[in-house]
Design a protein around this motif. Structure first.
Motif, PDB file in Angstrom:
ATOM      1  N   ALA A 102       0.825  -1.213   0.000  1.00  9.24           N
ATOM      2  CA  ALA A 102       0.000   0.000   0.000  1.00  9.24           C
ATOM      3  C   ALA A 102       0.857   1.260   0.000  1.00  9.24           C
ATOM      4  N   VAL A 103       1.974   1.226   0.714  1.00  9.66           N
ATOM      5  CA  VAL A 103       2.903   2.361   0.694  1.00  9.66           C
ATOM      6  C   VAL A 103       3.517   2.500  -0.702  1.00  9.66           C
ATOM      7  N   THR A 104       3.910   1.372  -1.289  1.00 14.26           N
ATOM      8  CA  THR A 104       4.547   1.387  -2.606  1.00 14.26           C
ATOM      9  C   THR A 104       3.632   1.995  -3.673  1.00 14.26           C
ATOM     10  N   VAL A 105       2.347   1.662  -3.611  1.00 13.12           N
ATOM     11  CA  VAL A 105       1.407   2.193  -4.607  1.00 13.12           C
ATOM     12  C   VAL A 105       0.772   3.508  -4.147  1.00 13.12           C
ATOM     13  N   LYS A 106       1.307   4.032  -3.046  1.00  5.03           N
ATOM     14  CA  LYS A 106       0.945   5.351  -2.516  1.00  5.03           C
ATOM     15  C   LYS A 106      -0.498   5.468  -2.013  1.00  5.03           C
ATOM     16  N   LEU A 107      -1.032   4.350  -1.538  1.00  3.54           N
ATOM     17  CA  LEU A 107      -2.314   4.403  -0.832  1.00  3.54           C
ATOM     18  C   LEU A 107      -2.098   4.934   0.584  1.00  3.54           C
ATOM     19  N   ILE A 108      -0.893   4.732   1.074  1.00  2.00           N
ATOM     20  CA  ILE A 108      -0.484   5.207   2.399  1.00  2.00           C
ATOM     21  C   ILE A 108       0.723   6.112   2.181  1.00  2.00           C
ATOM     22  N   ILE A 137      12.710   8.944   3.728  1.00  3.80           N
ATOM     23  CA  ILE A 137      12.641   8.713   2.283  1.00  3.80           C
ATOM     24  C   ILE A 137      12.419  10.055   1.586  1.00  3.80           C
ATOM     25  N   THR A 138      13.237  10.327   0.562  1.00  2.00           N
ATOM     26  CA  THR A 138      13.141  11.625  -0.115  1.00  2.00           C
ATOM     27  C   THR A 138      12.809  11.532  -1.601  1.00  2.00           C
ATOM     28  N   GLN A 151      14.102   5.886  -3.886  1.00  2.00           N
ATOM     29  CA  GLN A 151      14.426   5.398  -2.534  1.00  2.00           C
ATOM     30  C   GLN A 151      13.256   4.593  -1.981  1.00  2.00           C
ATOM     31  N   LEU A 152      12.049   5.093  -2.184  1.00  2.37           N
ATOM     32  CA  LEU A 152      10.858   4.411  -1.682  1.00  2.37           C
ATOM     33  C   LEU A 152      10.739   3.027  -2.290  1.00  2.37           C
ATOM     34  N   LEU A 153      10.846   2.937  -3.600  1.00  2.00           N
ATOM     35  CA  LEU A 153      10.702   1.658  -4.277  1.00  2.00           C
ATOM     36  C   LEU A 153      11.777   0.669  -3.831  1.00  2.00           C
ATOM     37  N   THR A 154      13.012   1.120  -3.757  1.00  2.00           N
ATOM     38  CA  THR A 154      14.113   0.256  -3.308  1.00  2.00           C
ATOM     39  C   THR A 154      13.872  -0.235  -1.884  1.00  2.00           C
ATOM     40  N   GLU A 205      11.076  -0.420  -0.162  1.00  3.33           N
ATOM     41  CA  GLU A 205       9.893  -1.280  -0.046  1.00  3.33           C
ATOM     42  C   GLU A 205      10.148  -2.661  -0.637  1.00  3.33           C
ATOM     43  N   ILE A 206      10.863  -2.734  -1.744  1.00  2.00           N
ATOM     44  CA  ILE A 206      11.194  -4.047  -2.324  1.00  2.00           C
ATOM     45  C   ILE A 206      12.054  -4.844  -1.352  1.00  2.00           C
ATOM     46  N   ILE A 207      13.020  -4.190  -0.743  1.00  2.00           N
ATOM     47  CA  ILE A 207      13.871  -4.857   0.249  1.00  2.00           C
ATOM     48  C   ILE A 207      13.031  -5.343   1.422  1.00  2.00           C
ATOM     49  N   SER A 208      12.162  -4.484   1.936  1.00  2.00           N
ATOM     50  CA  SER A 208      11.333  -4.844   3.083  1.00  2.00           C
ATOM     51  C   SER A 208      10.405  -6.009   2.765  1.00  2.00           C
ATOM     52  N   ILE A 209       9.746  -5.960   1.638  1.00  2.54           N
ATOM     53  CA  ILE A 209       8.831  -7.038   1.258  1.00  2.54           C
ATOM     54  C   ILE A 209       9.597  -8.345   1.082  1.00  2.54           C
ATOM     55  N   THR A 210      10.757  -8.290   0.459  1.00  2.00           N
ATOM     56  CA  THR A 210      11.577  -9.488   0.259  1.00  2.00           C
ATOM     57  C   THR A 210      12.013 -10.084   1.594  1.00  2.00           C
ATOM     58  N   ILE A 211      12.478  -9.246   2.504  1.00  2.00           N
ATOM     59  CA  ILE A 211      12.907  -9.713   3.830  1.00  2.00           C
ATOM     60  C   ILE A 211      11.749 -10.396   4.560  1.00  2.00           C
ATOM     61  N   ASN A 212      10.572  -9.812   4.462  1.00  2.00           N
ATOM     62  CA  ASN A 212       9.401 -10.393   5.130  1.00  2.00           C
ATOM     63  C   ASN A 212       8.957 -11.688   4.467  1.00  2.00           C
TER      64      ASN A 212
END
Length: 136
Positions: free
Chosen positions: A27-33, A43-44, A48-51, A53-60
């Motif tokens: 939801a953050v990645t697609v900017k719903l949040i 995050i600026t 940066q956001l996409l990188t 979030e991809i890392i976070s989703i992969t880790i999870n």
């Protein structure tokens, strides 16, 4: 709780929470949040956001796989020792994440995610020290 009983409830709670966290990050990645409530508000850019979030989703997702293996929900031949090492690495990761949440610039992140990551640490320790039952 009997110490000889594998903590299936802890695994199930972790799986539910991890699924919710992954959906949150999508939801953050697609900017719903808004992305200013994650990553300490640091995050600026969209890159940066996409990188991040991809890392976070992969880790999870990797943690979900390790939990399924540790609880023997998926048949495997991996040594429990390897799974435990990975789980302890996640304990350290989430402990550091808890500290990072405490230092977040965004109060919502501090209030909402600090308890979640602390709960992850507690549950992961419980799972890491447990031995799964032998299959019949």
């Amino acid at each position: 709780m009997n110490r000889t009983t594998f903590p299936h409830t802890a695994v199930k709670v972790m799986l539910i929470l991890l699924a919710a966290i992954i959906l949150f990050h999508i939801a953050v990645t697609v900017k719903l949040i808004p992305y200013d409530i994650v990553w300490g508000g640091r995050i600026t850019s969209n890159e940066q956001l996409l990188t991040a979030e991809i890392i976070s989703i992969t880790i999870n997702l990797l943690l979900i796989a390790v939990l399924l293996l540790k609880a023997d929900y998926i048949r495997h031949t991996l040594p429990q020792r390897w799974l435990n090492i990975i789980l302890w690495a996640y304990v350290v990761l989430f402990a550091l994440n808890t500290a990072g949440n405490l230092m977040a610039e965004n109060q919502l992140e501090k209030i909402m995610f600090t308890p979640v990551t602390l709960l992850f640490v507690i549950l992961l320790i419980r799972i890491a020290v447990a031995t799964p039952e032998k299959r019949r």
